[in-house]
Design an enzyme around this catalytic site. Structure first.
Site, PDB file in Angstrom:
ATOM      1  N   HIS A 143     -62.867-182.226  39.051  1.00 24.51           N
ATOM      2  CA  HIS A 143     -62.119-182.843  37.533  1.00 24.51           C
ATOM      3  C   HIS A 143     -62.314-183.796  37.543  1.00 24.51           C
ATOM      4  CE1 HIS A 143     -59.050-178.353  38.351  1.00 24.51           C
ATOM      5  NE2 HIS A 143     -60.559-178.245  37.477  1.00 24.51           N
TER       6      HIS A 143
HETATM    7  C1  LIG Z   1     -68.613-177.036  38.828  1.00 25.22           C
HETATM    8  C2  LIG Z   1     -67.782-177.038  38.084  1.00 25.22           C
HETATM    9  C3  LIG Z   1     -66.160-176.059  37.952  1.00 25.22           C
HETATM   10  C4  LIG Z   1     -65.132-176.290  36.354  1.00 25.22           C
HETATM   11  N1  LIG Z   1     -63.663-175.131  36.407  1.00 25.22           N
HETATM   12  C5  LIG Z   1     -63.531-175.923  35.574  1.00 25.22           C
HETATM   13  C6  LIG Z   1     -62.333-174.684  35.506  1.00 25.22           C
HETATM   14  O1  LIG Z   1     -63.006-173.330  36.097  1.00 25.22           O
HETATM   15  N2  LIG Z   1     -61.488-174.798  34.516  1.00 25.22           N
HETATM   16  C7  LIG Z   1     -61.519-175.823  33.811  1.00 25.22           C
HETATM   17  O2  LIG Z   1     -60.737-176.557  32.822  1.00 25.22           O
HETATM   18  N3  LIG Z   1     -62.161-177.204  33.990  1.00 25.22           N
HETATM   19  C8  LIG Z   1     -63.169-176.928  34.963  1.00 25.22           C
HETATM   20  N4  LIG Z   1     -64.474-178.205  35.511  1.00 25.22           N
HETATM   21  C9  LIG Z   1     -63.809-179.112  34.641  1.00 25.22           C
HETATM   22  C10 LIG Z   1     -64.669-179.592  33.247  1.00 25.22           C
HETATM   23  O3  LIG Z   1     -65.619-178.886  33.042  1.00 25.22           O
HETATM   24  C11 LIG Z   1     -64.787-180.946  33.080  1.00 25.22           C
HETATM   25  O4  LIG Z   1     -63.799-181.332  33.187  1.00 25.22           O
HETATM   26  C12 LIG Z   1     -64.999-181.349  31.453  1.00 25.22           C
HETATM   27  O5  LIG Z   1     -66.040-180.028  30.957  1.00 25.22           O
HETATM   28  C13 LIG Z   1     -66.138-182.428  31.228  1.00 25.22           C
HETATM   29  O6  LIG Z   1     -65.987-182.582  29.919  1.00 25.22           O
HETATM   30  P1  LIG Z   1     -66.776-183.813  29.432  1.00 25.22           P
HETATM   31  O7  LIG Z   1     -66.796-183.767  27.888  1.00 25.22           O
HETATM   32  O8  LIG Z   1     -66.059-185.063  29.726  1.00 25.22           O
HETATM   33  O9  LIG Z   1     -68.353-183.890  30.094  1.00 25.22           O
HETATM   34  P2  LIG Z   1     -69.377-183.209  30.224  1.00 25.22           P
HETATM   35  O10 LIG Z   1     -68.794-181.925  29.568  1.00 25.22           O
HETATM   36  O11 LIG Z   1     -70.030-183.216  31.635  1.00 25.22           O
HETATM   37  O12 LIG Z   1     -69.921-183.338  29.406  1.00 25.22           O
HETATM   38  C14 LIG Z   1     -70.950-185.069  29.419  1.00 25.22           C
HETATM   39  C15 LIG Z   1     -72.343-184.646  28.538  1.00 25.22           C
HETATM   40  O13 LIG Z   1     -73.179-186.003  28.696  1.00 25.22           O
HETATM   41  C16 LIG Z   1     -74.369-185.432  29.004  1.00 25.22           C
HETATM   42  N5  LIG Z   1     -75.245-186.907  29.214  1.00 25.22           N
HETATM   43  C17 LIG Z   1     -73.858-187.643  30.336  1.00 25.22           C
HETATM   44  N6  LIG Z   1     -75.259-189.138  30.102  1.00 25.22           N
HETATM   45  C18 LIG Z   1     -75.991-188.948  28.962  1.00 25.22           C
HETATM   46  C19 LIG Z   1     -76.699-189.588  28.851  1.00 25.22           C
HETATM   47  N7  LIG Z   1     -76.705-190.837  29.655  1.00 25.22           N
HETATM   48  N8  LIG Z   1     -77.805-189.360  27.686  1.00 25.22           N
HETATM   49  C20 LIG Z   1     -77.445-188.167  27.006  1.00 25.22           C
HETATM   50  N9  LIG Z   1     -76.690-187.699  27.503  1.00 25.22           N
HETATM   51  C21 LIG Z   1     -76.358-187.742  28.650  1.00 25.22           C
HETATM   52  C22 LIG Z   1     -74.436-184.724  30.160  1.00 25.22           C
HETATM   53  O14 LIG Z   1     -75.337-183.874  30.648  1.00 25.22           O
HETATM   54  C23 LIG Z   1     -73.127-183.918  29.493  1.00 25.22           C
HETATM   55  O15 LIG Z   1     -73.879-182.581  28.871  1.00 25.22           O
HETATM   56  C24 LIG Z   1     -65.593-177.722  36.151  1.00 25.22           C
HETATM   57  C25 LIG Z   1     -66.587-178.272  36.048  1.00 25.22           C
HETATM   58  C26 LIG Z   1     -67.484-178.128  37.161  1.00 25.22           C
HETATM   59  C27 LIG Z   1     -68.428-179.187  36.923  1.00 25.22           C
END
Ligand SMILES: Cc1cc2nc3c(=O)[nH]c(=O)nc-3n(C[C@H](O)[C@H](O)[C@H](O)COP(=O)(O)OP(=O)(O)OC[C@H]3O[C@@H](n4cnc5c(N)ncnc54)[C@H](O)[C@@H]3O)c2cc1C
Length: 541
Positions: free
Chosen positions: A477
């Site tokens: 998280h």
């Molecule tokens: C294994 C795992 C299990 C989890 N289980 C749960 C759960 O059951 N329930 C829940 O609520 N949360 C869960 N989480 C947490 C939740 O999924 C994350 O908090 C949430 O997805 C974060 O969203 P975000 O948009 O911040 O980042 P992300 O969803 O990680 O998205 C970031 C995106 O940006 C892209 N990116 C990064 N840098 C660059 C760059 N320089 N150029 C181009 N693209 C780039 C990445 O490839 C990625 O696709 C889990 C996370 C993980 C890893």
């Protein structure tokens, strides 16, 4: 299409929502750049496939944290999605908004418009809840939230009943009126398939001619002219390209990559950036600071009755589960192994639950192997067992993310600094006692054969801490590394998610949380993106 109004970096939980909302009117041209590739794989679409994508570099950034003193100087493995849908394409699918107080705390810290009453409409906006519309749920949104009460393992009932007998009460809906107590998790799953933000928000929007999505596109920096973002530099298929936009650049790279990108672009602490050979554009010392996460430990119990280990362990069990899934999209492959849990107050003087408990009717002792080895989430233990895990809801320890060099291909240094406060250490003792009292309460205790890990010999405070240091790990998280706040000395974005001191640049993802929410972080990230999209459209109208 080559001229854009908005550029979104990262097609993760937040980025896919933004791509949908910003392109909806048809008036704006939107570019979405994603470093990973397609999510069209059964490993992603079949819910339990996350046991395999968990350590698959094809879909995963596979980060490793720096050694942490609180964890016996262990490093930790941190999976993050690198694929359309981002981490929502490989998470455990639990849908959990957090506690009302989490958002009221955000608001009370000076972030106008982020209290519970302000954010609830945005949670509901995304939702297509299986129970239909109500005070607490939305039914017209894109993202299916499902209930699995008729499919979870029978042991979940024993766990909940034990909680009730301990006086904690049953909670029919952790995202409803009462967020405290024991109950079943809701999951982002639709008709037996993972409901990632890619499936829910991006795929329908990809039909629009004003949205362009480029995969395998690694953004290496934001182009800044006079502290105004005008575009991004990006590597696509080995070629460096510049993409420009008229309105705004939005970083949605997640809690590790968004601060990394700001730092690579010259936005961060002046001295730290100079040390890494980055030309400083804007001194903003809090970039990458304030990292929070939930640190969890699992207690393993051998069971007198079969658990999912007996179903998913032997080859014939896997075949049965596969057939069942193929015929009717039901059974263990069609949902998360995180099936039940609880939010409880470990001490009566507390105002809100401080412990998050997880009940999984399956166990993987291999998962406690030293970090760095491949995790064996696909191979449960050979004996019948289940696990109960816990983490503190609102840790107060803070870590950081800092580029290791000025090379965008170098992974940033993730310093966790877990358990640096007495608050966090106290909750560990409470959590350990809580887990054991649940396992010792009927009807759960009736089927417990023995405590397998850490084992009943670990009783003193010192034993419990030693075990925690040896086995605890992240529940992934990561958040708060570009935190929202009023003071540029202690935050990165303002309450409209604009980077302090820089024009036309916002961060919209889990990194803007001022403090980690009390539960899982996918739903709050999606909410942040919904609200951020509204702000972008209002401010650029
Ligand atoms: C294994 C795992 C299990 C989890 N289980 C749960 C759960 O059951 N329930 C829940 O609520 N949360 C869960 N989480 C947490 C939740 O999924 C994350 O908090 C949430 O997805 C974060 O969203 P975000 O948009 O911040 O980042 P992300 O969803 O990680 O998205 C970031 C995106 O940006 C892209 N990116 C990064 N840098 C660059 C760059 N320089 N150029 C181009 N693209 C780039 C990445 O490839 C990625 O696709 C889990 C996370 C993980 C890893």
């Amino acid at each position: 299409m080559n001229d854009f109004d908005y550029i979104i970096v990262g097609a993760g939980s937040a980025g896919c929502v933004l791509a949908n909302r910003l392109s909806a009117s048809g008036k704006d041209r939107v570019l979405l750049l994603e470093a990973g590739g397609s999510d069209r794989s059964p490993l992603i679409q079949v819910p339990l496939g996350y046991g395999l994508t968990f350590s698959d570099p094809k879909y995963n950034w596979m980060y490793t944290t720096e050694p942490d003193a609180a964890l016996n100087d262990r490093t930790s493995f941190w999976p993050r999605g690198k694929v359309l849908g981002g981490s929502s394409s490989l998470n455990a699918m639990v849908y959990m908004r957090g506690q009302e107080g989490d958002f009221n705390d955000w608001r009370d810290a000076g972030n106008t418009g982020w209290g519970w009453d302000d954010v609830l409409p945005y949670f509901k906006k995304s939702e297509d809840h299986v129970w239909g519309a109500s005070t607490h749920h939305g039914a017209n949104g894109e993202m299916r939230v499902s209930d699995f009460a008729d499919q979870v393992h029978p042991l979940c009932g024993r766990f909940i009943e034990a909680g009730k007998r301990l006086g904690y009460g049953y909670t029919p809906d952790f995202n409803g009126e009462r967020k405290e107590g024991f109950g079943l998790w809701q999951m982002t799953i639709r008709n037996g398939f993972r409901e990632s933000t890619s499936n829910a928000f991006l795929r329908p929007a990809m039909q629009r001619s004003n949205l362009k999505v480029i995969t395998h596109a690694l953004v290496s920096k934001v182009i800044l002219k006079d502290r105004k973002a005008t575009g991004v530099e990006c590597t696509v298929g080995g070629h460096t390209q510049i993409f420009e936009c008229r309105k705004e650049v939005i970083l949605s790279g997640g809690a590790i990559n968004s601060p990394q990108l700001l730092q690579l672009s010259g936005i961060g602490d002046t001295q730290a950036l100079r040390d890494k050979g980055v030309a400083v554009v804007h001194h903003l010392p809090h970039v990458g600071q304030g990292l929070q996460d939930h640190l969890c430990v699992s207690y393993f119990f051998k069971s007198k009755v079969p658990t999912l280990n007996n179903t998913l362990g032997p080859w014939y069990g896997k075949v049965w589960a596969g057939m069942r899934y193929m015929f009717n999209r039901r059974g263990p492959l069609g949902m998360s192994v995180n099936q039940a849990g609880a939010f409880v107050r470990s001490r009566p003087d507390l105002e809100r639950p401080n412990l998050h408990l997880y009940f999984n009717p399956i166990s993987y002792t291999a998962n406690t192997a030293p970090v760095g080895k491949r995790f064996q989430l696909q191979n449960p233990d050979r004996f019948a067992a289940f696990l109960i895990s816990f983490n503190t809801c609102r840790p107060t320890s803070r870590g950081s993310v800092m580029i290791a060099s000025n090379n965008p291909l170098d992974k940033p240094r993730i310093e966790t600094h877990f358990l640096t406060t007495e608050h966090d250490r106290q909750d560990i003792m409470d959590g350990s006692r809580m887990v054991r009292s649940i396992a010792a309460t009927s009807p759960l205790s009736d089927i417990v054969e023995s405590e397998h890990l850490p084992g009943i010999q670990a009783q003193s405070d010192a034993d419990i801490f030693a075990d925690f240091a040896k086995r605890a790990g992240s529940v992934y998280h990561a958040s708060c590394t570009c935190a929202m706040g009023t003071d540029p000395a202690t935050s990165v974005v303002d309450d409209r998610l604009r980077v302090h001191g820089v024009q036309n640049l916002r961060v919209i993802d889990a990194s803007v949380f001022p403090a980690v929410t009390s539960g899982n972080t996918n739903a709050p990230t999606i909410m942040v993106a919904e609200k951020g999209a509204d702000m972008l459209l209002q401010d650029n109208a």
